[in-house]
Design an enzyme around this catalytic site. Structure first.
Site, PDB file in Angstrom:
ATOM      1  N   SER A 150     -18.038  34.964 -12.303  1.00 33.54           N
ATOM      2  CA  SER A 150     -18.339  35.244 -10.903  1.00 33.54           C
ATOM      3  C   SER A 150     -18.308  36.737 -10.623  1.00 33.54           C
ATOM      4  CB  SER A 150     -17.311  34.533 -10.013  1.00 33.54           C
ATOM      5  OG  SER A 150     -17.348  35.006  -8.683  1.00 33.54           O
ATOM      6  N   TYR A 184      -9.121  32.704  -7.126  1.00 31.61           N
ATOM      7  CA  TYR A 184     -10.376  32.241  -7.737  1.00 31.61           C
ATOM      8  C   TYR A 184     -10.916  33.286  -8.706  1.00 31.61           C
ATOM      9  CZ  TYR A 184     -15.363  31.255  -8.167  1.00 31.61           C
ATOM     10  OH  TYR A 184     -16.625  31.035  -8.662  1.00 31.61           O
TER      11      TYR A 184
END
Length: 336
Positions: free
Chosen positions: A128, A153
């Site tokens: 990501s 995350y």
């Protein structure tokens, strides 16, 4: 043709990737745990699009089911693994951190072990843009360090990259990590900004606009993400002979390990993104302005040149066209 495992196949990106692989003639085994992080019916409806296609098999299984995953790998002898299953969402990681430890860390470990034990030829996994964290150098480059994430995350995704490198180095497992930049498009997750904004505009309820809409995002249409993934599959990484441990380059290694960004390379302001969406729907949004959220960054901007050099990748779908396609799908799916 190769036999490919797609994890998270009922998810937004997993669904699109599986459909493209099937179109190319691959045998695709898709797995998903169908967890209720968002409406499971949307996941089931994605699967309904895949189930009639030749070469597709689905198994409902959780990544953390070690014995079930071990049996899956042993049964199918996968050529490639596209590991797209994960607990998504920056803000939800603040509310429910242990979900990210289980799915993103333990799940990655189980996938790595399955690949090692069955000699998978290439593991491609989703990372990501959030891993860049406090990095302020623009555009974000895989040659920059990414060691200061600001959400759990992001930390799990960076940990996935480090875990992959360990397996590439220790066992010679070829791994490619792909840092996705704000993916959007048809069949998108309902917790993502585009889906939330669209729903609110149709219903006449306010949308939450953080930091005055002055945040920049490198919004990337899902077909461009899929194209990047498909092109990377056949580019199995090998050790970089120029890699220098005294001056380590983060995106490659003396092991068969690579990292790439996949983005549009065209960041826009969130306020402009909303204006384009308003025009596509034909209705103004009601806006509720809120301060920056924990875990957010002010700007994302992908350097995609390394991916272009290796694969010829070039993003094709502009933001106005991409949003129009999403709105058309949303109207049809929700009967608006």
């Amino acid at each position: 043709m190769p036999t490919t495992l797609v994890t998270g196949v009922a998810g937004f990106i997993g669904y699109h990737v599986a459909a493209r692989c099937l179109q190319l003639g691959h045998e695709v085994v898709g797995i998903d745990n169908l967890n209720p992080y968002y409406d499971v019916q949307l996941k089931r409806d994605r699967l309904k699009q895949l189930e009639p296609l030749d070469g597709f098999r689905f198994q409902q299984i959780d990544l953390v089911d070690r014995s079930g995953m071990q049996a899956l790998f042993a049964k199918h002898s996968f050529d490639r693994v596209l590991h797209l299953g994960a607990q998504a969402g920056v803000r939800y990681s603040i509310e429910n951190p242990f979900a990210y430890v289980d799915s993103n860390l333990v799940g990655m470990m189980v996938v790595l072990e399955g690949c090692r034990q069955t000699a998978v030829k290439h593991l491609i996994y989703a990372s990501s843009s959030s891993v860049y964290g406090l990095n302020r150098s623009q555009p974000f480059s895989t040659s920059d360090t990414a060691d200061h994430p600001i959400s759990l995350y992001a930390a799990t995704k960076r940990a996935n990259e480090l875990m992959a490198h360990t397996y590439s180095h220790a066992y010679g497992l070829p791994t490619t990590g792909l840092r996705f930049f704000t993916v959007y498009g048809p069949w998108g997750r309902p917790d993502m900004a585009l889906s939330r904004f669209t729903k609110a505009i149709f219903e006449g309820t306010p949308i939450d606009v953080y930091h005055g809409g002055d945040l920049q995002r490198d919004f990337t249409y899902v077909d461009d993400i899929v194209e990047g993934i498909v092109r990377v599959q056949d580019r199995v990484p090998s050790p970089n002979p120029q890699w220098d441990a005294a001056q380590p380059e983060p995106s490659s290694s003396s092991a068969p390990y690579r990292l790439f960004n996949i983005g549009s390379h065209r960041p826009i302001l969130v306020s402009d993104f909303i204006a384009i969406l308003e025009r596509a729907i034909g209705k103004q949004a009601l806006k509720r302005f809120l301060p920056m959220q924990i875990g957010d960054v002010e700007s994302t901007f992908a350097d995609v040149q390394p991916l272009a050099e290796i694969t010829g990748f070039s993003p094709q779908v502009g933001i106005e066209d991409g949003i129009a396609r999403f709105v058309a799908w949303y109207r049809d799916y929700h009967g608006c």
